[in-house]
Structure formats: C-alpha cells, structure tokens
Design a protein around this motif. Structure first.
Motif, PDB file in Angstrom:
ATOM      1  N   CYS A  20     -42.753 -38.688 -44.597  1.00  0.00           N
ATOM      2  CA  CYS A  20     -42.901 -39.414 -45.862  1.00  0.00           C
ATOM      3  C   CYS A  20     -43.802 -40.626 -45.651  1.00  0.00           C
ATOM      4  O   CYS A  20     -43.562 -41.425 -44.735  1.00  0.00           O
ATOM      5  CB  CYS A  20     -41.532 -39.875 -46.382  1.00  0.00           C
ATOM      6  SG  CYS A  20     -40.408 -38.543 -46.827  1.00  0.00           S
ATOM      7  N   HIS A  21     -44.833 -40.731 -46.465  1.00  0.00           N
ATOM      8  CA  HIS A  21     -45.761 -41.861 -46.390  1.00  0.00           C
ATOM      9  C   HIS A  21     -46.042 -42.371 -47.794  1.00  0.00           C
ATOM     10  O   HIS A  21     -45.859 -41.641 -48.782  1.00  0.00           O
ATOM     11  CB  HIS A  21     -47.056 -41.455 -45.695  1.00  0.00           C
ATOM     12  CG  HIS A  21     -46.875 -41.120 -44.243  1.00  0.00           C
ATOM     13  ND1 HIS A  21     -46.463 -39.865 -43.825  1.00  0.00           N
ATOM     14  CD2 HIS A  21     -47.033 -41.868 -43.131  1.00  0.00           C
ATOM     15  CE1 HIS A  21     -46.374 -39.850 -42.505  1.00  0.00           C
ATOM     16  NE2 HIS A  21     -46.719 -41.043 -42.057  1.00  0.00           N
ATOM     17  N   ALA A  22     -46.486 -43.620 -47.876  1.00  0.00           N
ATOM     18  CA  ALA A  22     -46.664 -44.268 -49.174  1.00  0.00           C
ATOM     19  C   ALA A  22     -48.002 -44.981 -49.251  1.00  0.00           C
ATOM     20  O   ALA A  22     -48.461 -45.578 -48.269  1.00  0.00           O
ATOM     21  CB  ALA A  22     -45.539 -45.262 -49.428  1.00  0.00           C
ATOM     22  N   MET A  23     -48.598 -44.899 -50.435  1.00  0.00           N
ATOM     23  CA  MET A  23     -49.816 -45.657 -50.723  1.00  0.00           C
ATOM     24  C   MET A  23     -49.468 -46.769 -51.700  1.00  0.00           C
ATOM     25  O   MET A  23     -49.002 -46.499 -52.816  1.00  0.00           O
ATOM     26  CB  MET A  23     -50.897 -44.757 -51.329  1.00  0.00           C
ATOM     27  CG  MET A  23     -52.234 -45.479 -51.553  1.00  0.00           C
ATOM     28  SD  MET A  23     -53.503 -44.436 -52.332  1.00  0.00           S
ATOM     29  CE  MET A  23     -53.001 -44.548 -54.056  1.00  0.00           C
ATOM     30  N   LEU A  24     -49.680 -47.997 -51.280  1.00  0.00           N
ATOM     31  CA  LEU A  24     -49.467 -49.161 -52.139  1.00  0.00           C
ATOM     32  C   LEU A  24     -50.831 -49.637 -52.626  1.00  0.00           C
ATOM     33  O   LEU A  24     -51.760 -49.799 -51.819  1.00  0.00           O
ATOM     34  CB  LEU A  24     -48.752 -50.263 -51.366  1.00  0.00           C
ATOM     35  CG  LEU A  24     -47.426 -49.860 -50.708  1.00  0.00           C
ATOM     36  CD1 LEU A  24     -46.840 -51.019 -49.916  1.00  0.00           C
ATOM     37  CD2 LEU A  24     -46.430 -49.351 -51.744  1.00  0.00           C
TER      38      LEU A  24
ATOM     39  N   LEU B 216     -56.067 -44.529 -35.006  1.00  0.00           N
ATOM     40  CA  LEU B 216     -56.263 -43.706 -36.205  1.00  0.00           C
ATOM     41  C   LEU B 216     -55.775 -44.457 -37.434  1.00  0.00           C
ATOM     42  O   LEU B 216     -54.867 -45.291 -37.362  1.00  0.00           O
ATOM     43  CB  LEU B 216     -55.503 -42.384 -36.068  1.00  0.00           C
ATOM     44  CG  LEU B 216     -55.879 -41.503 -34.876  1.00  0.00           C
ATOM     45  CD1 LEU B 216     -54.993 -40.260 -34.839  1.00  0.00           C
ATOM     46  CD2 LEU B 216     -57.345 -41.105 -34.927  1.00  0.00           C
ATOM     47  N   LEU B 217     -56.387 -44.132 -38.563  1.00  0.00           N
ATOM     48  CA  LEU B 217     -55.960 -44.712 -39.836  1.00  0.00           C
ATOM     49  C   LEU B 217     -54.881 -43.843 -40.458  1.00  0.00           C
ATOM     50  O   LEU B 217     -54.922 -42.614 -40.378  1.00  0.00           O
ATOM     51  CB  LEU B 217     -57.149 -44.829 -40.789  1.00  0.00           C
ATOM     52  CG  LEU B 217     -58.208 -45.871 -40.426  1.00  0.00           C
ATOM     53  CD1 LEU B 217     -59.452 -45.692 -41.289  1.00  0.00           C
ATOM     54  CD2 LEU B 217     -57.652 -47.279 -40.598  1.00  0.00           C
ATOM     55  N   GLY B 218     -53.918 -44.483 -41.099  1.00  0.00           N
ATOM     56  CA  GLY B 218     -52.848 -43.751 -41.763  1.00  0.00           C
ATOM     57  C   GLY B 218     -52.163 -44.622 -42.794  1.00  0.00           C
ATOM     58  O   GLY B 218     -52.495 -45.805 -42.959  1.00  0.00           O
ATOM     59  N   PHE B 219     -51.201 -44.038 -43.489  1.00  0.00           N
ATOM     60  CA  PHE B 219     -50.414 -44.770 -44.475  1.00  0.00           C
ATOM     61  C   PHE B 219     -49.082 -45.193 -43.856  1.00  0.00           C
ATOM     62  O   PHE B 219     -48.594 -44.558 -42.909  1.00  0.00           O
ATOM     63  CB  PHE B 219     -50.159 -43.901 -45.710  1.00  0.00           C
ATOM     64  CG  PHE B 219     -51.365 -43.705 -46.583  1.00  0.00           C
ATOM     65  CD1 PHE B 219     -51.794 -44.706 -47.434  1.00  0.00           C
ATOM     66  CD2 PHE B 219     -52.077 -42.514 -46.545  1.00  0.00           C
ATOM     67  CE1 PHE B 219     -52.913 -44.530 -48.234  1.00  0.00           C
ATOM     68  CE2 PHE B 219     -53.190 -42.329 -47.345  1.00  0.00           C
ATOM     69  CZ  PHE B 219     -53.606 -43.339 -48.192  1.00  0.00           C
ATOM     70  N   PRO B 220     -48.492 -46.261 -44.393  1.00  0.00           N
ATOM     71  CA  PRO B 220     -47.163 -46.646 -43.904  1.00  0.00           C
ATOM     72  C   PRO B 220     -46.153 -45.520 -44.133  1.00  0.00           C
ATOM     73  O   PRO B 220     -46.169 -44.869 -45.172  1.00  0.00           O
ATOM     74  CB  PRO B 220     -46.814 -47.877 -44.747  1.00  0.00           C
ATOM     75  CG  PRO B 220     -48.133 -48.383 -45.256  1.00  0.00           C
ATOM     76  CD  PRO B 220     -48.998 -47.176 -45.421  1.00  0.00           C
ATOM     77  N   GLY B 221     -45.292 -45.301 -43.159  1.00  0.00           N
ATOM     78  CA  GLY B 221     -44.284 -44.252 -43.277  1.00  0.00           C
ATOM     79  C   GLY B 221     -44.055 -43.583 -41.949  1.00  0.00           C
ATOM     80  O   GLY B 221     -44.427 -44.098 -40.887  1.00  0.00           O
TER      81      GLY B 221
END
Length: 320
Positions: free
Chosen positions: A53-57, A84-89
């Motif tokens: 599970c990841h989130a975009m704010l 690497l770039l990624g989203f929080p989660g």
C-alpha cells in the motif's frame, strides 16, 4: 476527490451487485500496462499473495516557475535508501492489519502526521514478475500549507536519513527544450510500480493532460546526443576555431619550409667545403673525420652555429 470516491465505492461492491464498468487503464505508449482489479477482487485473493500500500499526497499549487511556468500541483514522492524514487508506504501483513491501518502505520514512521481512509483508495494492480504482489494505491488532496507541514514533519520522522533520504516534489511541467521538468524526472529510476502509479494518478485525477504525459514519456525514450555534440552546441565556437586553425596552417607551414631550406643550404655548403683540400691533411683524413661526427650532432651544430663551424671541426682536431 470525486474520482477517488468513485474508485473506492467501485472496489467495495460485492459480487453479484451488478456489472461493474471497465476499470480505467493508463494507455500511455511506452509504459507497460498492469492488470487492474477492484478492491473487492484484491481482498479475495488467496494467502499466497502479498499486499503493498502506497499513497500520493498532493495539493493544488498556484505558483509560477520563473514567473511564467505554472506549477499546477505539488506532488510528494520519496528518495529511498536504495537510490530509487517511490511513494510513502510499504507492505501490509493482512493477517494483522487492514489495508488502511497497515498503510497508516508505515506512513507514521516515514511522515509522522497523516492518516488515510478507505475514501482515499484509488486503484489496485497486479504486479509483474515472479512475486505475487498486488499493489494498492491511495491519493489524498491537501492544501499547500498542509503539504508543507508534512514535508517539515518528515524530516523529524524515525525513518528520515535511514530508509528515507528525503521528500521530493514532482515537476508536472515541461520546459521549452522538451526535457526539463517532468520528462527529466521520469528519466530517474523508480521502485516497483511507482512510476506506473504516478502516471496513472496524474491521468485519472486530471492533473496532467494525457497527451502531455505521452509526450513526456516519449521524450525519455529518445537517444541522448553525445557529449561532444552538446558541447559544440553550447559553445557554438568550434566551426570558427577550426576555420582559424586552417587559416593559420599555411603560414606555419611556410615558416617551417623556410627554416628547412636554410638548413639544407648550410649542409650543402659544409659538404662543398669538406671536398676542398685542407692544409696538412689528406682529403681522405678529412672525409674520415667528418664521418666520425654523429649525424644528430652535425644537424644540431648546423642549426646553432652555421656552416663555418662545421668546416672548422676537422682543423680544430688534427688527426695523428
């Protein structure tokens, strides 16, 4: 938010409640599609599947870059420990946590002050590769002030400087050179499904027009110009320098020819003088003495002293 609510409601529908509309796809050339599925379908997957599970704010941003390029939105991503770039989660253990509870637990470690709900659910996709992973994605719209507060609190979170190197904002514009901004950002390395999820969210939430997304992706796939070509374009002086060198070459060549002719004349004069009889010595002895002088030394003497010094050499050193 309306799009997110619709996706969340679609995912919660039980089987038999009616025919669901087709799930949206990315549809951007050059980006492989991932298989979409509803939240309900994802929850029915067997125990052999892992759930991430990841989130975009994000927040609307009325700012203008250089006073002329609209920023439109501020979108947060993370630079991870592996570069690497990624989203929080992260991964959620479904034996102990719901998707949202597990996500909020991970967000608390990396961001510190945000909680998402099922209303923020956006999509789920099956990932490619040997591992059986279903990737869930959430999106929450905030105000720019709230987003900035999260950026500040992230610096003081437990994972900052360890698993998370820092937060970054995604540039959603494209500059006149067709590479600056979003195209260059997409040229970075992303973890897992992060790049796909970014493009998918930008399209579904109408944050960037689909044709602009396609252009940005296409720009990253074009071969880059060699460094020497870029240097030539940056300076613009290489043709002029080449022409100047070509003009200077004849003058340099003429000077070299003149020096060479002068040296040859001196050598010839020395040879003629050596053929004449020298008092007290036979001509054979003179020739023998001249041969004894190394060729390189003779040339050096000719260049520095002239022909007379060479002629005087046999006289200065009489032979027995």
């Amino acid at each position: 938010m309306a799009a997110m609510g619709a996706m969340a409601a679609m995912g919660a529908l039980p089987a038999g409640a009616g025919v669901l509309p087709p799930l949206p796809t990315l549809g951007v050339p050059g980006v492989p599609e991932l298989k979409p599925l509803t939240r309900y379908e994802a929850m029915r997957l067997g125990p052999g599947w892992s759930h991430s599970c990841h989130a975009m704010l994000y927040a609307p941003n009325p700012g203008m870059l250089f006073g002329r390029i609209p920023l439109r939105y501020a979108v947060l991503m993370q630079m991870r420990f592996d570069g690497l770039l990624g989203f929080p989660g992260g991964f959620v253990d479904r034996r102990y946590w719901s998707l949202e509870d597990g996500l909020n637990r991970v967000l608390g470690l990396g961001l510190g002050c945000v909680r998402l709900t099922e209303a923020d659910y956006l999509c789920s996709h099956l990932t490619e590769g040997p591992h059986r992973v279903v990737a869930h994605f959430y999106a929450r719209q905030l105000t720019l002030e709230e987003l900035h507060t999260i950026e500040i609190s992230a610096v003081h979170s437990r994972d900052h400087g360890l698993e998370v190197m820092g937060m970054v904002r995604v540039p959603l514009y494209t500059q006149k050179d067709r590479m600056g901004g979003l195209p260059n950002f997409l040229g970075n390395s992303f973890v897992g499904t992060a790049k796909f999820q970014l493009l998918f969210a930008l399209k579904i939430l109408n944050m960037v027009p689909e044709e602009k997304l396609a252009e940005a992706v296409a720009a990253t796939q074009k071969p880059k110009k060699p460094a020497i070509d870029q240097a030539a374009g940056a300076t613009g002086n290489l043709p002029a320098a080449k022409a100047a060198n070509e003009l200077a070459a004849p003058a340099k060549t003429g000077n070299e020819l003149a020096d060479r002719a002068e040296n040859q004349a001196a050598v010839q004069a020395a040879a003629e003088a050596a053929e004449q009889p020298v008092a007290g010595l036979e001509s054979g002895a003179v020739a023998e003495q001249l041969v004894a002088v190394p060729v390189a030394e003779a040339v050096e003497q000719l260049a520095g002293l002239g022909a007379n010094a060479v002629v005087e050499q046999p006289v200065a050193e009489p032979m027995e």
